[in-house]
Design an enzyme around this catalytic site. Structure first.
Site, PDB file in Angstrom:
ATOM      1  N   HIS A 197      10.651  37.753  12.178  1.00  0.00           N
ATOM      2  CA  HIS A 197       9.713  36.437  11.020  1.00  0.00           C
ATOM      3  C   HIS A 197       9.543  35.712  12.067  1.00  0.00           C
ATOM      4  CE1 HIS A 197      14.358  35.748  10.806  1.00  0.00           C
ATOM      5  NE2 HIS A 197      14.538  36.567  10.481  1.00  0.00           N
ATOM      6  N   CYS A 316      22.238  30.806  11.579  1.00  0.00           N
ATOM      7  CA  CYS A 316      23.438  32.656  10.960  1.00  0.00           C
ATOM      8  C   CYS A 316      25.160  31.588  11.196  1.00  0.00           C
ATOM      9  CB  CYS A 316      23.098  33.572  12.366  1.00  0.00           C
ATOM     10  SG  CYS A 316      21.652  34.375  12.056  1.00  0.00           S
TER      11      CYS A 316
HETATM   12  N1  PLP Z   1      19.330  36.917  18.068  1.00  0.00           N
HETATM   13  C1  PLP Z   1      18.948  35.399  18.055  1.00  0.00           C
HETATM   14  C2  PLP Z   1      18.712  35.018  19.769  1.00  0.00           C
HETATM   15  C3  PLP Z   1      17.674  35.305  16.605  1.00  0.00           C
HETATM   16  O1  PLP Z   1      17.808  33.692  16.695  1.00  0.00           O
HETATM   17  C4  PLP Z   1      18.982  35.548  15.683  1.00  0.00           C
HETATM   18  C5  PLP Z   1      18.271  34.969  14.792  1.00  0.00           C
HETATM   19  O2  PLP Z   1      18.531  33.964  14.359  1.00  0.00           O
HETATM   20  C6  PLP Z   1      18.787  37.162  15.703  1.00  0.00           C
HETATM   21  C7  PLP Z   1      19.104  37.981  16.766  1.00  0.00           C
HETATM   22  C8  PLP Z   1      19.035  37.258  14.849  1.00  0.00           C
HETATM   23  O3  PLP Z   1      17.994  38.534  14.071  1.00  0.00           O
HETATM   24  P1  PLP Z   1      17.634  38.545  12.914  1.00  0.00           P
HETATM   25  O4  PLP Z   1      17.510  37.748  11.649  1.00  0.00           O
HETATM   26  O5  PLP Z   1      16.180  39.915  12.587  1.00  0.00           O
HETATM   27  O6  PLP Z   1      18.869  39.460  12.470  1.00  0.00           O
END
Ligand code: PLP
Length: 373
Positions: A197, A316
């Site tokens: 995504h 997040c």
């Molecule tokens: N790792 C990084 C560097 C990210 O920017 C993100 C999402 O913001 C993730 C992991 C997590 O990805 P996912 O939304 O596919 O769990």
């Protein structure tokens, strides 16, 4: 609405949505079934797997997961077999890596966090001091989701293997994959996490690249999908959408994205008390700014009312009071409180940047007048 939070998620390409639709209508079969239409669905999953593998160098294996958070959890919890040794993790990891490291540390494992330099990249001296002959696992983010600083993964992996050839090296490639050229094998990695995504694909599908010959423990035992490593009926629509998104993303000219970033940065540098958090080796997709004397959440809300959507560091962890990564870069609290993340995507237009800069400047002025800061 001008969407400038593409590091949080991207708008799916039209072609991705169309491609996915096929798997909800005529191609709804379970890819594990043995009749011909299901076998064709299975073939499409395997073709996408090959395509994603080719985008990271062609050697090794790709396993599909439900997101990069899952890929990271897999690596930390099942991939790290040598839990007797220590684990070396950068302070710049995304929460989906960092929180696993904290959990392992709480279980009594020797987890060593590597400092960041002021530019957001891993401090090489501290890294070299923390990896030793007992290190079983190392994880360093490829491109920071907070600032866009790019770590020299090949150098860090090489350094790791020189100190301990048995140590496994993982990188979270979510903000780099599809945007920066990657050859996982040549960059000496053992594992690499990806997500659909962030590149115009659907939410809820990710992947983990694993070096040939490296045997990880299965993440989800069950029906034996993903070669027995990650059971569960495949998210075929998501996987097909992931492949289509990658195809389209690889055709984007990143020079255009760099220009968007440069235009906006140049226009905003005239704001009093603004600082750019960037490194010499920098992703053009992210512009991290700290604006003295403002609260970033308030600026974000006011910009939203004015038709501009921006981010506040990692989506997040945007509820966390402190930005852990900026803190590790040695930034002060006022700097962290006024931190915004502007991130670009294929739909952004040069013509919009002037409006964005003008609106940010006016809003900052208003906020400062209101608070007297
Ligand atoms: N790792 C990084 C560097 C990210 O920017 C993100 C999402 O913001 C993730 C992991 C997590 O990805 P996912 O939304 O596919 O769990």
């Amino acid at each position: 609405m001008i969407y400038l939070d593409n590091a949080a998620t991207t708008i799916p390409f039209d072609g991705v949505v169309r491609k996915m639709e096929e798997f909800f209508t005529e191609k709804y079969f379970n890819p594990s079934a043995l009749y011909a239409p299901a076998v064709n669905v299975h073939k499409e999953v395997e073709e996408t797997r090959k395509y994603i593998l080719s985008a990271v160098g062609g050697k090794g294996k790709v396993y599909f997961t439900s997101c990069a958070t899952e890929s990271n959890a897999w690596v930390y919890n099942c991939g790290v077999k040598n839990k007797k040794g220590n684990i070396v993790v950068s302070m710049g990891e995304h929460a989906s890596g960092y929180e696993n490291a904290i959990a392992l540390s709480n279980k009594g494992i020797d987890v060593r966090f590597v400092r960041l330099c002021a530019d957001g990249r891993v401090d090489l001296d501290d890294f070299t001091a923390k990896v030793d002959s007992d290190t079983g696992f190392v994880s360093v983010i490829h491109c920071s989701n907070e600032t866009g600083a790019i770590n020299d993964i090949k150098l860090l992996a090489k350094r790791t293997k020189e100190i301990n050839p048995k140590a496994l090296f993982h990188s979270d490639g979510v903000q780099a994959f599809g945007k920066i050229a990657v050859n996982c094998d040549k960059m000496l990695m053992d594992m690499y996490s990806m997500s659909a995504h962030k590149i115009g694909g659907p939410k809820g599908v990710g992947a983990l690249w694993v070096r040939d010959g490296l045997h990880l423990n299965a993440f989800l035992p069950g029906g034996g999908q993903e070669n027995g490593m990650r059971s569960g009926t495949e998210n075929v629509a998501g996987i097909a959408g992931f492949g289509e998104a990658l195809k389209q993303y690889l055709s984007i000219d990143s020079k255009n994205i760099s220009q968007l970033r440069e235009i906006l940065k140049r226009c905003l540098l005239s704001v009093d008390g603004i600082e750019v958090n960037e490194s010499e080796i920098q992703s053009p997709y992210i512009l991290s700014l700290s604006i003295r004397g403002i609260k970033a959440e308030v600026l974000q809300r006011m910009l939203c009312e004015r038709g501009i959507l921006i981010g506040l560091g990692s989506a997040c962890s945007s509820k966390l009071k402190k930005n852990r990564v900026l803190f590790a870069m040695g930034r002060s609290m006022p700097h962290i409180e006024g931190n915004i993340r502007i991130s670009f995507g294929f739909q952004n237009l040069y013509d919009d940047m002037e409006y964005v800069a003008k609106t940010i400047k006016e809003t900052v002025k208003e906020l400062r007048e209101h608070t007297g800061r």
